[in-house]
Design a protein around this motif. Structure first.
Motif, PDB file in Angstrom:
ATOM      1  N   VAL A 136      -2.714   8.477   9.880  1.00 33.78           N
ATOM      2  CA  VAL A 136      -2.097   7.609   8.656  1.00 33.78           C
ATOM      3  C   VAL A 136      -3.308   7.030   7.995  1.00 33.78           C
ATOM      4  N   LEU A 137      -3.411   7.339   6.567  1.00 33.54           N
ATOM      5  CA  LEU A 137      -4.499   6.844   5.941  1.00 33.54           C
ATOM      6  C   LEU A 137      -3.908   5.787   4.612  1.00 33.54           C
ATOM      7  N   GLY A 138      -4.138   4.512   4.875  1.00 31.60           N
ATOM      8  CA  GLY A 138      -3.569   3.481   3.782  1.00 31.60           C
ATOM      9  C   GLY A 138      -4.485   3.609   2.836  1.00 31.60           C
ATOM     10  N   SER A 139      -3.947   3.431   1.521  1.00 32.30           N
ATOM     11  CA  SER A 139      -4.666   3.417   0.348  1.00 32.30           C
ATOM     12  C   SER A 139      -5.411   2.065   0.065  1.00 32.30           C
ATOM     13  N   GLY A 140      -5.210   0.862   0.957  1.00 28.51           N
ATOM     14  CA  GLY A 140      -5.732  -0.509   0.595  1.00 28.51           C
ATOM     15  C   GLY A 140      -4.612  -0.911  -0.486  1.00 28.51           C
ATOM     16  N   VAL A 159     -13.144  18.135  -0.399  1.00 31.29           N
ATOM     17  CA  VAL A 159     -11.969  17.581  -0.992  1.00 31.29           C
ATOM     18  C   VAL A 159     -10.767  18.370  -1.259  1.00 31.29           C
ATOM     19  N   VAL A 160     -11.217  19.686  -1.534  1.00 31.81           N
ATOM     20  CA  VAL A 160      -9.916  20.604  -1.512  1.00 31.81           C
ATOM     21  C   VAL A 160      -9.514  20.760  -0.298  1.00 31.81           C
ATOM     22  N   ALA A 161     -10.136  21.028   0.709  1.00 27.74           N
ATOM     23  CA  ALA A 161      -9.589  21.247   1.983  1.00 27.74           C
ATOM     24  C   ALA A 161      -8.777  19.902   2.427  1.00 27.74           C
ATOM     25  N   ALA A 162      -9.026  18.967   2.002  1.00 25.90           N
ATOM     26  CA  ALA A 162      -8.617  17.398   2.477  1.00 25.90           C
ATOM     27  C   ALA A 162      -7.271  17.547   1.872  1.00 25.90           C
ATOM     28  N   ALA A 163      -7.148  17.922   0.475  1.00 28.95           N
ATOM     29  CA  ALA A 163      -5.731  17.650  -0.203  1.00 28.95           C
ATOM     30  C   ALA A 163      -4.896  18.564   0.553  1.00 28.95           C
ATOM     31  N   ALA A 164      -5.320  19.781   1.083  1.00 27.47           N
ATOM     32  CA  ALA A 164      -4.277  20.624   1.938  1.00 27.47           C
ATOM     33  C   ALA A 164      -3.943  19.914   3.248  1.00 27.47           C
ATOM     34  N   HIS A 165      -4.381  18.982   3.459  1.00 28.09           N
ATOM     35  CA  HIS A 165      -4.226  18.206   4.818  1.00 28.09           C
ATOM     36  C   HIS A 165      -3.332  17.164   4.849  1.00 28.09           C
ATOM     37  N   ILE A 166      -2.996  16.656   3.445  1.00 30.63           N
ATOM     38  CA  ILE A 166      -1.956  15.791   3.031  1.00 30.63           C
ATOM     39  C   ILE A 166      -0.603  16.338   3.139  1.00 30.63           C
ATOM     40  N   PHE A 167       0.212  15.832   4.310  1.00 31.98           N
ATOM     41  CA  PHE A 167       1.459  16.384   4.485  1.00 31.98           C
ATOM     42  C   PHE A 167       2.682  15.668   3.497  1.00 31.98           C
ATOM     43  N   GLY A 168       2.186  14.411   3.292  1.00 35.28           N
ATOM     44  CA  GLY A 168       3.234  13.467   2.570  1.00 35.28           C
ATOM     45  C   GLY A 168       2.715  11.987   2.363  1.00 35.28           C
ATOM     46  N   TYR A 169       3.559  11.304   1.873  1.00 33.60           N
ATOM     47  CA  TYR A 169       3.198   9.703   1.622  1.00 33.60           C
ATOM     48  C   TYR A 169       4.249   9.024   2.120  1.00 33.60           C
ATOM     49  N   THR A 170       3.947   7.889   2.471  1.00 38.90           N
ATOM     50  CA  THR A 170       4.850   6.547   2.918  1.00 38.90           C
ATOM     51  C   THR A 170       4.563   5.478   2.281  1.00 38.90           C
ATOM     52  N   GLU A 182       0.828  -1.238  -0.025  1.00 35.53           N
ATOM     53  CA  GLU A 182       0.111  -0.054  -0.062  1.00 35.53           C
ATOM     54  C   GLU A 182       0.970   1.279  -0.030  1.00 35.53           C
ATOM     55  N   VAL A 183       0.264   2.424  -0.395  1.00 35.85           N
ATOM     56  CA  VAL A 183       0.638   3.551  -0.199  1.00 35.85           C
ATOM     57  C   VAL A 183      -0.102   4.502   1.120  1.00 35.85           C
ATOM     58  N   ALA A 184       0.499   5.081   1.785  1.00 36.71           N
ATOM     59  CA  ALA A 184      -0.114   5.984   2.816  1.00 36.71           C
ATOM     60  C   ALA A 184      -0.091   7.167   2.564  1.00 36.71           C
ATOM     61  N   ALA A 185      -1.177   8.096   3.019  1.00 38.88           N
ATOM     62  CA  ALA A 185      -1.003   9.538   3.164  1.00 38.88           C
ATOM     63  C   ALA A 185      -0.778   9.742   4.614  1.00 38.88           C
ATOM     64  N   VAL A 186      -0.075  10.774   4.998  1.00 38.58           N
ATOM     65  CA  VAL A 186       0.337  11.262   6.432  1.00 38.58           C
ATOM     66  C   VAL A 186      -0.364  12.581   6.410  1.00 38.58           C
ATOM     67  N   VAL A 187      -1.446  12.791   7.480  1.00 43.21           N
ATOM     68  CA  VAL A 187      -1.940  14.148   7.606  1.00 43.21           C
ATOM     69  C   VAL A 187      -1.061  14.971   8.286  1.00 43.21           C
ATOM     70  N   GLY A 188      -1.288  16.222   7.964  1.00 40.40           N
ATOM     71  CA  GLY A 188      -0.395  17.482   8.614  1.00 40.40           C
ATOM     72  C   GLY A 188      -1.339  18.578   8.816  1.00 40.40           C
ATOM     73  N   PRO A 234      10.277   4.149   4.001  1.00 37.22           N
ATOM     74  CA  PRO A 234      11.207   4.423   4.916  1.00 37.22           C
ATOM     75  C   PRO A 234      11.368   5.702   5.770  1.00 37.22           C
ATOM     76  N   TRP A 235      10.492   6.627   5.158  1.00 42.35           N
ATOM     77  CA  TRP A 235      10.571   7.909   5.454  1.00 42.35           C
ATOM     78  C   TRP A 235       9.235   8.620   4.817  1.00 42.35           C
ATOM     79  N   ILE A 236       8.854   9.805   5.064  1.00 42.76           N
ATOM     80  CA  ILE A 236       7.709  10.645   4.682  1.00 42.76           C
ATOM     81  C   ILE A 236       8.513  11.448   3.541  1.00 42.76           C
ATOM     82  N   VAL A 237       7.636  11.290   2.263  1.00 41.27           N
ATOM     83  CA  VAL A 237       8.008  12.153   1.231  1.00 41.27           C
ATOM     84  C   VAL A 237       6.870  13.244   1.131  1.00 41.27           C
ATOM     85  N   THR A 238       7.366  14.414   1.111  1.00 42.04           N
ATOM     86  CA  THR A 238       6.316  15.569   1.311  1.00 42.04           C
ATOM     87  C   THR A 238       5.315  15.589   0.045  1.00 42.04           C
TER      88      THR A 238
END
Length: 325
Positions: free
Chosen positions: A259-263, A154-165, A136-142, A198-202
């Protein structure tokens, strides 16, 4: 930017940025949790400051042991790939169909945020004979200034995605199959461990691979003992990551560190899907190596550890169903 946590050879830990083949600890003692709360704009300012102040104290990336890149506030795991649902339904539940309700809205469950593994870890597992991985890929909330993370569009939610892992949702399919027949779960089939890293990619690092419909168009692959067993495009999700975050916040809240996993991706993103399609590939066993590679995000590698015995659980006792004493 890439943000990480690590242990040094002397046993001390640090948190900071990955800069090429080096790691740079935050200069002011900040933690990843604090950086997530402050949001992406302030993280950029801290990155510039760190690169200016810390280079003389930089450490080689290959000289440290990476930790999970954050301590999650929570972990929601979605099931956003139609191909995975179709295959794993047959491999775990014995029916090769996708419920009509799947198409109506993204579905998720909460998993255990307290047993999170890093790349390089040996992962202890339960007494399962159908042990599986899930790529999976997971989004990390900031944090976002002026937003409380409640009922986001959805627009506001996109701004809350700090990065991915990268995320591996380890699964005991025999335990999961029993639980799902009770119409609640998964629970013990899943909560023995999740790998993040291994890390969070912004998020700003990946804007060029967001397609016209808003999907993250990167390739994901999984290898077992060096053999490629699954590969897919993350853009084959049924919903975009901002839509997943918005759904999680619907009549609810998302907070920094969630953390929100894609599935699981399709086309062999887990063994359960392959079993559902008639593959005779064997379940994981102690000593097997699972390597997951997501383009532009990173790579995680784990070895399956020994099965851990647990106390016996008693069966339900027949009760007389008395209505009063």
């Amino acid at each position: 930017m890439r943000i990480a946590r690590w242990t040094r050879q002397d046993g001390t830990t640090a948190e900071g940025f990955v800069d090429g083949d080096r790691v740079l600890a935050f200069p002011d003692g900040s933690t990843v949790a604090q950086v997530l709360r402050q949001g992406l704009e302030r993280a950029h300012a801290l990155y510039d400051r760190t690169r200016a102040e810390v280079p003389g104290q930089a450490e080689r990336l290959d000289a440290v042991k990476l930790l999970p890149p954050l301590v999650p506030s929570s972990i929601r795991d979605f099931v956003a790939f139609e191909e995975h649902v179709e295959g794993v339904s047959a491999g775990v539940e014995g029916k090769s169909d996708v419920a009509p309700e799947w198409y109506e809205a993204p579905t998720f469950y909460f998993t255990n945020p307290h047993i999170v593994h890093a790349t390089g870890d040996v992962v202890p597992v339960p007494e399962s004979r159908r042990l599986d991985f899930e790529l999976e890929v997971a989004a990390v909330v900031g944090g976002v200034v002026g937003s409380d993370g409640v009922n986001l569009d959805v627009v506001a939610a996109a701004a809350h995605i700090f990065g991915y892992t990268v995320m591996n949702d380890w699964s005991a399919r025999d335990l999961q199959a029993r639980e799902m027949k009770v119409r609640l779960g998964p629970a013990k089939g899943k909560d023995f461990g999740t790998t993040l890293g291994p890390w969070i990619v912004t998020a700003d690092e990946l804007t060029d691979v967001i397609d016209a419909e808003g999907f993250l168009a990167v390739r994901a692959e999984v290898y077992v003992n060096g053999d490629l067993v699954g590969e897919d495009l993350v853009s084959n999700m049924g919903w975009t990551f901002p839509e997943l975050v918005a759904y999680a916040a619907r009549n609810s809240i998302v907070v920094p560190g969630d953390v929100l996993g894609s599935g699981t991706v399709g086309n062999g993103g887990c063994l359960g899907e392959l079993w559902g399609r008639g593959s005779g590939i064997s379940p994981l066993e102690p000593g097997d190596e699972v390597r997951m590679v997501v383009e532009r995000v990173g790579e995680i590698v784990n070895v399956v550890g020994e099965r851990i015995a647990a106390p016996v659980i008693a069966r339900a006792r027949p009760r007389p169903r008395l209505r009063r004493r």
